[in-house]
Structures are given as structure tokens and as C-alpha cells.
Design a protein around this motif. Sequence first.
Motif, PDB file in Angstrom:
ATOM      1  N   ILE A 236       9.170   2.876  -6.157  1.00 46.64           N
ATOM      2  CA  ILE A 236      10.092   2.667  -7.274  1.00 46.64           C
ATOM      3  C   ILE A 236      10.035   1.213  -7.747  1.00 46.64           C
ATOM      4  O   ILE A 236       9.991   0.928  -8.944  1.00 46.64           O
ATOM      5  CB  ILE A 236      11.527   3.041  -6.860  1.00 46.64           C
ATOM      6  CG1 ILE A 236      11.618   4.532  -6.538  1.00 46.64           C
ATOM      7  CG2 ILE A 236      12.521   2.671  -7.956  1.00 46.64           C
ATOM      8  CD1 ILE A 236      12.940   4.950  -5.924  1.00 46.64           C
ATOM      9  N   GLY A 237      10.029   0.287  -6.779  1.00 40.17           N
ATOM     10  CA  GLY A 237       9.942  -1.134  -7.136  1.00 40.17           C
ATOM     11  C   GLY A 237       8.676  -1.446  -7.904  1.00 40.17           C
ATOM     12  O   GLY A 237       8.692  -2.196  -8.893  1.00 40.17           O
ATOM     13  N   HIS A 238       7.558  -0.860  -7.457  1.00 41.96           N
ATOM     14  CA  HIS A 238       6.291  -1.083  -8.159  1.00 41.96           C
ATOM     15  C   HIS A 238       6.349  -0.520  -9.568  1.00 41.96           C
ATOM     16  O   HIS A 238       5.847  -1.137 -10.528  1.00 41.96           O
ATOM     17  CB  HIS A 238       5.155  -0.430  -7.369  1.00 41.96           C
ATOM     18  CG  HIS A 238       3.799  -0.666  -7.954  1.00 41.96           C
ATOM     19  ND1 HIS A 238       3.182   0.231  -8.796  1.00 41.96           N
ATOM     20  CD2 HIS A 238       2.946  -1.720  -7.838  1.00 41.96           C
ATOM     21  CE1 HIS A 238       2.006  -0.247  -9.164  1.00 41.96           C
ATOM     22  NE2 HIS A 238       1.830  -1.427  -8.608  1.00 41.96           N
ATOM     23  N   ALA A 239       6.984   0.636  -9.719  1.00 46.72           N
ATOM     24  CA  ALA A 239       7.099   1.240 -11.050  1.00 46.72           C
ATOM     25  C   ALA A 239       7.944   0.370 -11.972  1.00 46.72           C
ATOM     26  O   ALA A 239       7.654   0.255 -13.173  1.00 46.72           O
ATOM     27  CB  ALA A 239       7.714   2.637 -10.933  1.00 46.72           C
ATOM     28  N   ILE A 240       8.972  -0.265 -11.435  1.00 46.76           N
ATOM     29  CA  ILE A 240       9.831  -1.130 -12.246  1.00 46.76           C
ATOM     30  C   ILE A 240       9.066  -2.366 -12.717  1.00 46.76           C
ATOM     31  O   ILE A 240       9.213  -2.810 -13.857  1.00 46.76           O
ATOM     32  CB  ILE A 240      11.074  -1.556 -11.437  1.00 46.76           C
ATOM     33  CG1 ILE A 240      12.001  -0.357 -11.205  1.00 46.76           C
ATOM     34  CG2 ILE A 240      11.844  -2.676 -12.152  1.00 46.76           C
ATOM     35  CD1 ILE A 240      13.144  -0.638 -10.258  1.00 46.76           C
ATOM     36  N   LEU A 241       8.223  -2.920 -11.847  1.00 48.40           N
ATOM     37  CA  LEU A 241       7.604  -4.220 -12.124  1.00 48.40           C
ATOM     38  C   LEU A 241       6.188  -4.138 -12.683  1.00 48.40           C
ATOM     39  O   LEU A 241       5.704  -5.113 -13.266  1.00 48.40           O
ATOM     40  CB  LEU A 241       7.573  -5.053 -10.830  1.00 48.40           C
ATOM     41  CG  LEU A 241       8.931  -5.375 -10.207  1.00 48.40           C
ATOM     42  CD1 LEU A 241       8.751  -5.999  -8.829  1.00 48.40           C
ATOM     43  CD2 LEU A 241       9.734  -6.290 -11.111  1.00 48.40           C
ATOM     44  N   SER A 242       5.509  -3.020 -12.504  1.00 50.38           N
ATOM     45  CA  SER A 242       4.101  -2.942 -12.909  1.00 50.38           C
ATOM     46  C   SER A 242       3.957  -2.915 -14.421  1.00 50.38           C
ATOM     47  O   SER A 242       4.892  -2.563 -15.148  1.00 50.38           O
ATOM     48  CB  SER A 242       3.439  -1.705 -12.296  1.00 50.38           C
ATOM     49  OG  SER A 242       4.068  -0.527 -12.778  1.00 50.38           O
ATOM     50  N   GLY A 243       2.778  -3.274 -14.888  1.00 50.02           N
ATOM     51  CA  GLY A 243       2.469  -3.250 -16.311  1.00 50.02           C
ATOM     52  C   GLY A 243       2.808  -4.512 -17.059  1.00 50.02           C
ATOM     53  O   GLY A 243       2.574  -4.605 -18.262  1.00 50.02           O
ATOM     54  N   SER A 244       3.331  -5.531 -16.360  1.00 49.05           N
ATOM     55  CA  SER A 244       3.681  -6.787 -17.023  1.00 49.05           C
ATOM     56  C   SER A 244       2.440  -7.654 -17.207  1.00 49.05           C
ATOM     57  O   SER A 244       1.499  -7.597 -16.416  1.00 49.05           O
ATOM     58  CB  SER A 244       4.729  -7.537 -16.195  1.00 49.05           C
ATOM     59  OG  SER A 244       4.947  -8.831 -16.723  1.00 49.05           O
ATOM     60  N   SER A 245       2.457  -8.475 -18.262  1.00 49.25           N
ATOM     61  CA  SER A 245       1.380  -9.450 -18.457  1.00 49.25           C
ATOM     62  C   SER A 245       1.630 -10.732 -17.673  1.00 49.25           C
ATOM     63  O   SER A 245       0.770 -11.607 -17.616  1.00 49.25           O
ATOM     64  CB  SER A 245       1.243  -9.794 -19.951  1.00 49.25           C
ATOM     65  OG  SER A 245       2.454 -10.357 -20.444  1.00 49.25           O
ATOM     66  N   LEU A 248       3.475 -13.654 -12.411  1.00 50.77           N
ATOM     67  CA  LEU A 248       4.564 -13.659 -11.441  1.00 50.77           C
ATOM     68  C   LEU A 248       5.094 -12.256 -11.199  1.00 50.77           C
ATOM     69  O   LEU A 248       5.272 -11.823 -10.050  1.00 50.77           O
ATOM     70  CB  LEU A 248       5.679 -14.578 -11.941  1.00 50.77           C
ATOM     71  CG  LEU A 248       6.907 -14.735 -11.045  1.00 50.77           C
ATOM     72  CD1 LEU A 248       6.527 -15.201  -9.663  1.00 50.77           C
ATOM     73  CD2 LEU A 248       7.895 -15.701 -11.687  1.00 50.77           C
ATOM     74  N   ILE A 249       5.337 -11.510 -12.271  1.00 50.53           N
ATOM     75  CA  ILE A 249       5.873 -10.157 -12.109  1.00 50.53           C
ATOM     76  C   ILE A 249       4.795  -9.215 -11.567  1.00 50.53           C
ATOM     77  O   ILE A 249       5.093  -8.295 -10.794  1.00 50.53           O
ATOM     78  CB  ILE A 249       6.456  -9.658 -13.444  1.00 50.53           C
ATOM     79  CG1 ILE A 249       7.628 -10.566 -13.845  1.00 50.53           C
ATOM     80  CG2 ILE A 249       6.931  -8.221 -13.336  1.00 50.53           C
ATOM     81  CD1 ILE A 249       8.267 -10.222 -15.170  1.00 50.53           C
ATOM     82  N   GLN A 250       3.539  -9.456 -11.914  1.00 48.35           N
ATOM     83  CA  GLN A 250       2.445  -8.680 -11.318  1.00 48.35           C
ATOM     84  C   GLN A 250       2.427  -8.853  -9.798  1.00 48.35           C
ATOM     85  O   GLN A 250       2.250  -7.886  -9.048  1.00 48.35           O
ATOM     86  CB  GLN A 250       1.107  -9.117 -11.903  1.00 48.35           C
ATOM     87  CG  GLN A 250       0.870  -8.699 -13.346  1.00 48.35           C
ATOM     88  CD  GLN A 250      -0.381  -9.326 -13.926  1.00 48.35           C
ATOM     89  OE1 GLN A 250      -1.174  -9.947 -13.211  1.00 48.35           O
ATOM     90  NE2 GLN A 250      -0.577  -9.165 -15.220  1.00 48.35           N
ATOM     91  N   LEU A 251       2.625 -10.116  -9.370  1.00 50.18           N
ATOM     92  CA  LEU A 251       2.651 -10.370  -7.927  1.00 50.18           C
ATOM     93  C   LEU A 251       3.877  -9.711  -7.296  1.00 50.18           C
ATOM     94  O   LEU A 251       3.809  -9.187  -6.185  1.00 50.18           O
ATOM     95  CB  LEU A 251       2.652 -11.874  -7.666  1.00 50.18           C
ATOM     96  CG  LEU A 251       2.578 -12.297  -6.194  1.00 50.18           C
ATOM     97  CD1 LEU A 251       1.289 -11.798  -5.543  1.00 50.18           C
ATOM     98  CD2 LEU A 251       2.674 -13.815  -6.065  1.00 50.18           C
ATOM     99  N   GLY A 252       5.008  -9.725  -8.013  1.00 52.50           N
ATOM    100  CA  GLY A 252       6.194  -9.046  -7.513  1.00 52.50           C
ATOM    101  C   GLY A 252       5.948  -7.565  -7.312  1.00 52.50           C
ATOM    102  O   GLY A 252       6.396  -6.965  -6.324  1.00 52.50           O
ATOM    103  N   ALA A 253       5.221  -6.931  -8.258  1.00 50.25           N
ATOM    104  CA  ALA A 253       4.885  -5.508  -8.135  1.00 50.25           C
ATOM    105  C   ALA A 253       4.008  -5.272  -6.911  1.00 50.25           C
ATOM    106  O   ALA A 253       4.186  -4.285  -6.173  1.00 50.25           O
ATOM    107  CB  ALA A 253       4.188  -5.030  -9.404  1.00 50.25           C
TER     108      ALA A 253
END
Length: 353
Positions: A236-245, A248-253
Motif C-alpha cells: 500500500i505504501g509503495h502504491a501511495i508513493l510510486s510514480g513520482s518524478s 526523494l519520493i521514489q526512494l520513499g516508495a
Amino acid sequence: MLVHIVDDNDTNLMLFEQIVRRVDAEVTIACYPDPLTALVDCSRQMADLVLLDYMMPGIDGHEYVRRMRAMPGARDVPIVMITAAADRFVRQTALELGVTDFLTKPVDPSEMRVRVTNLLALRRNHLRLRDQNRWLAEEVRHATRAVLEREEELIVRLAKAAEFRDPETGSHIVRMAHYSRLIACGLGLPDDLCQLIFKAAPMHDVGKLGTPDMILLKPGRLDDAEMEVMRRHPVIGHAILSGSSSHLIQLGAEIAITHHEKYDGTGYPYGIAGENIPISGRIVAVADVFDALTSRRPYKPAWEMERARLYVSDNIGLHFDPRCVEVFLAAWPEILDIRSRFADPVEPERSLV
């Protein structure tokens, strides 16, 4: 604008200075019969135009150009070399060294005025463009910094949102972020990556936003079915954070989906093992588990630091990457300092009345 005139002939110096004055009365002119003195002054304050004789005592015009072009800020300064008409080899070499233009002896005053006028205008435009580029670069830096600050604010707010639904405290995400950066730096990762891991680590459990309260807030241990639901939070966390340019958020995913994987392949959600687990996930696994063990939860008391340290050590190669644990244990004084600086607040005792 500053014009250097370098010529060992005093008559030429006087003549050239008068010509330049007629071109632009506001230009500052410095005349040098000694080329070495001119170079010293140029190193202190770069000229905007140089009129340079080729035949001079001490060093010739070629050597002057070579030394000047090596100075900071001298690459784009116009240099006019004054040579004899037959000196074709001298001119070719001068061009290779970076001379901008030539005047032929005896110098024609009208020709010099035109060349000086054009080169001073060129220099002014270059300086204006350079200043504009610097201004634009600074504006880009400000805008980029603002974007990064908004990204970091978003991350903090997401982490806080998960925190409000999770019995874990805000101090947990602060401590584990510091532990994560400490491990990353100890592994010799680049400084910018260490800082990214520090900022992205608090997003590791953002997927708990999608976990039902009856499971997330259950005071006792979860049964198998409940644990299966809990183990969905990395996805779920990956789904929330993935797809960002955003890097930082890519690493969070990446951290969200991998921080519950185990080095021996028995973790979740995918059961990947060893170095197939991204280094960010392996780092955060150590930091997250250690801090969870040493923190009080509704279903358990906080472990003593030494007991948790032994647990991490005993799980080298099983739950944890051996290199990450080695770095973590080697930094034990810093670990204790982080734990002390970001301790959980002491809850007041409840009155029995």
C-alpha cells in the motif's frame, strides 16, 4: 570597464591611451611598459580589454597571453595583439593561444578606434549576459529549493498522518531516520544519497494509512489472518508513493516496499533475499526493527538497549545485512546519543482518584 595597454614603448602607450579615451571617456586605462607588472595587476583585477604588443622585453606577447588565459575569469577577455605585417607565424600562434584580434604596425588610429569600440561593446554584452545568467541560475536554485522544501513537507505530513493512526510515536520516525543516515554514511554511500535516505526513511510505514484500525490498534498480538492484512502495508505504501518524478519520493516508495524484507529471504511482501534487496531497504530494516524493539508498544514494553543490540547482532545474515549491522554496532556511541536526544516523552501517571 578596465583597459590594459601593454607596450614597452612610451610613445605608443601615450598614443594608444589617447585613442581609447576618445572611444569611451569613462573607461579606466592602465598603461604598462613592463608586461610582468601588467600580469600581476591583471591577477588582482581582471581587465576587460587588453591591447598588447608582441615584441617586449622579459616575455613576449605569446607568453603573456598564455599566462593571462590561465587566470580565473580571463577566458573571455578580448585581447588585441599588435604585430608587424609579415609576422604570419606569430599571428597563427597567437590565435591558437587565444588572441581575439590583431593590429598591424604602424597602427592606424582610425582602425584602432573601430576595433576598440567593437570589442568594448562585445565585452559589455558578455558581462550583461553573464550577470543575467547568474541571476537566472540563482532564481532556478531558489525555485528548486522551494520544490524540495514542499516535497519534504509532504513527506513529513504523510508520516504524521500514518503516525496518528499508528500507536508508534513521532519520535520513532525521527530516531530511525537518524539511525538510517548513520548506517548509510558508515557504508560509504555518497553524501547526497545518505541525506536522501534520512529524508525518505520516515515514509517507510505510510502504507499503514490503508490498514484497518481494528488491526492497527489491536492491543494484543495479531492472529494469522490479521497479520496477513498487516503485511499488506508495504505494498500500500509503495502504491501511495510510486510514480513520482521526485527522487526523494521514489526512494520513499522503494523503502516502503522493501523494509520488511529479510536478508535470508523469509521477509515480506516478496521474499527477496541478500543484495537483491535495495540497500535503502536493508538499511531501514536495521534502523526500524532496532527502534521498534526499544520502544514501548500497546502489546509490549520497551526492550533494554543492550538486549536489542544483541538481537540485531544475533540476526546477522538472517534478518539483517551483515554490513549494515557491522556499521550499526561500530557506531554504538552515536546510537545511544540519538536515542537520548530523541527520547519518547514521559507520559504522566494517571490519578487513581
